[in-house]
Scaffold this motif. Structure first.
Motif, PDB file in Angstrom:
ATOM      1  N   GLN A   1      17.107 -53.459  11.592  1.00  9.03           N
ATOM      2  CA  GLN A   1      16.551 -54.280  12.215  1.00  9.03           C
ATOM      3  C   GLN A   1      15.594 -55.075  11.535  1.00  9.03           C
ATOM      4  O   GLN A   1      15.266 -56.340  11.415  1.00  9.03           O
ATOM      5  N   TRP A   2      14.920 -54.135  10.740  1.00 10.13           N
ATOM      6  CA  TRP A   2      13.759 -54.616   9.902  1.00 10.13           C
ATOM      7  C   TRP A   2      14.563 -55.343   8.567  1.00 10.13           C
ATOM      8  O   TRP A   2      13.936 -56.504   8.574  1.00 10.13           O
ATOM      9  N   LEU A   3      15.553 -54.973   8.243  1.00  6.73           N
ATOM     10  CA  LEU A   3      16.325 -55.821   7.229  1.00  6.73           C
ATOM     11  C   LEU A   3      16.624 -57.227   7.892  1.00  6.73           C
ATOM     12  O   LEU A   3      16.705 -58.351   7.160  1.00  6.73           O
ATOM     13  N   HIS A   4      16.958 -57.154   9.169  1.00  6.17           N
ATOM     14  CA  HIS A   4      17.333 -58.439   9.862  1.00  6.17           C
ATOM     15  C   HIS A   4      16.266 -59.338   9.672  1.00  6.17           C
ATOM     16  O   HIS A   4      16.449 -60.818   9.476  1.00  6.17           O
TER      17      HIS A   4
ATOM     18  N   ASN B   1       8.273 -38.664  10.092  1.00  6.12           N
ATOM     19  CA  ASN B   1       7.623 -37.874   9.169  1.00  6.12           C
ATOM     20  C   ASN B   1       7.211 -38.608   7.591  1.00  6.12           C
ATOM     21  O   ASN B   1       7.264 -38.003   6.790  1.00  6.12           O
ATOM     22  N   GLY B   2       7.011 -39.905   7.881  1.00  4.51           N
ATOM     23  CA  GLY B   2       6.447 -40.597   6.930  1.00  4.51           C
ATOM     24  C   GLY B   2       7.551 -41.234   6.012  1.00  4.51           C
ATOM     25  O   GLY B   2       7.303 -42.137   5.020  1.00  4.51           O
ATOM     26  N   VAL B   3       8.921 -41.044   6.520  1.00  2.07           N
ATOM     27  CA  VAL B   3       9.739 -41.935   5.521  1.00  2.07           C
ATOM     28  C   VAL B   3      10.665 -42.918   6.593  1.00  2.07           C
ATOM     29  O   VAL B   3      10.607 -42.399   7.756  1.00  2.07           O
ATOM     30  N   VAL B   4      11.233 -43.705   6.045  1.00  3.58           N
ATOM     31  CA  VAL B   4      12.279 -44.548   6.738  1.00  3.58           C
ATOM     32  C   VAL B   4      13.577 -44.181   6.446  1.00  3.58           C
ATOM     33  O   VAL B   4      14.055 -44.061   5.214  1.00  3.58           O
ATOM     34  N   PRO B   5      14.382 -43.756   7.539  1.00  4.05           N
ATOM     35  CA  PRO B   5      15.772 -43.575   7.451  1.00  4.05           C
ATOM     36  C   PRO B   5      16.767 -44.822   7.029  1.00  4.05           C
ATOM     37  O   PRO B   5      16.635 -45.928   7.867  1.00  4.05           O
TER      38      PRO B   5
ATOM     39  N   LEU C   1       7.370 -51.363   9.168  1.00  3.08           N
ATOM     40  CA  LEU C   1       8.167 -50.190   8.114  1.00  3.08           C
ATOM     41  C   LEU C   1       7.075 -48.915   8.380  1.00  3.08           C
ATOM     42  O   LEU C   1       7.666 -47.797   8.290  1.00  3.08           O
ATOM     43  N   ASP C   2       6.061 -49.026   8.511  1.00  5.80           N
ATOM     44  CA  ASP C   2       4.903 -48.024   8.641  1.00  5.80           C
ATOM     45  C   ASP C   2       5.212 -47.265   9.755  1.00  5.80           C
ATOM     46  O   ASP C   2       5.040 -46.016  10.139  1.00  5.80           O
TER      47      ASP C   2
ATOM     48  N   ALA D   1      13.365 -43.369   2.637  1.00  6.54           N
ATOM     49  CA  ALA D   1      12.273 -43.659   1.484  1.00  6.54           C
ATOM     50  C   ALA D   1      11.177 -44.075   2.328  1.00  6.54           C
ATOM     51  O   ALA D   1      11.025 -44.383   3.275  1.00  6.54           O
ATOM     52  N   THR D   2      10.144 -44.098   1.412  1.00  8.54           N
ATOM     53  CA  THR D   2       8.693 -44.360   1.967  1.00  8.54           C
ATOM     54  C   THR D   2       8.492 -45.910   2.213  1.00  8.54           C
ATOM     55  O   THR D   2       9.191 -46.527   1.469  1.00  8.54           O
ATOM     56  N   PRO D   3       7.868 -46.312   3.021  1.00  7.37           N
ATOM     57  CA  PRO D   3       7.403 -47.737   3.176  1.00  7.37           C
ATOM     58  C   PRO D   3       7.137 -48.366   1.819  1.00  7.37           C
ATOM     59  O   PRO D   3       7.589 -49.541   1.400  1.00  7.37           O
TER      60      PRO D   3
END
Length: 142
Positions: free
Chosen positions: A56-59, A44-48, A36-37, A5-7
């Protein structure tokens, strides 16, 4: 549901996630949204969403709900008997000793949290740019 999804889509969803430890709705810090960015810029502009960087971001967004995703092979589990044999130390504690250790740890942890400014909205300095994806081939990662 898509594997990425995109950020902006992720921010719009995550800000309404309700947990017992996070206020709802929440405003994500600029540091978290910037991360996220950065992740998206690698893909390519999306976050797997099944990647290590998003975990890690969710943490950092939900530190009590999401464990820190160590890179594969960077940590290994040892049971207490193995550790005790390897270090030639006994780790059997009485209940009173454990209570004392927890009191000290809680006091130090509270002191650490109060003293340390939270940089860029992260809950700890544990941020690495090591990405690991469930299916590297699908993302053309070498």
């Amino acid at each position: 549901a898509a594997p990425s999804a995109t950020p902006s889509v992720l921010v719009s969803v995550v800000q309404f996630v309700r947990t017992s430890t996070v206020e709802h709705p929440r405003i994500l810090s600029s540091g978290l949204t910037r991360r996220l960015d950065i992740i998206a810029s690698l893909h390519n502009g999306v976050v797997p969403i099944h990647g290590r960087l998003f975990s890690q971001w969710l943490h950092h967004a939900f530190p009590r709900e999401c464990v820190y995703p160590y890179a594969a092979g960077s940590k290994f589990y040892r049971d207490s008997d193995h550790w005790s044999d390897e270090n030639k130390k006994d780790i059997d504690y009485t209940e009173d000793e454990l209570d004392d250790l927890l009191r000290v740890w809680n006091r130090e942890e509270a002191s650490y949290v109060v003293r340390r400014p939270v940089a860029e909205g992260l809950v700890s300095p544990m941020w690495t740019m090591t990405e690991e994806l469930v299916d590297d081939d699908a993302w053309n990662i070498e």
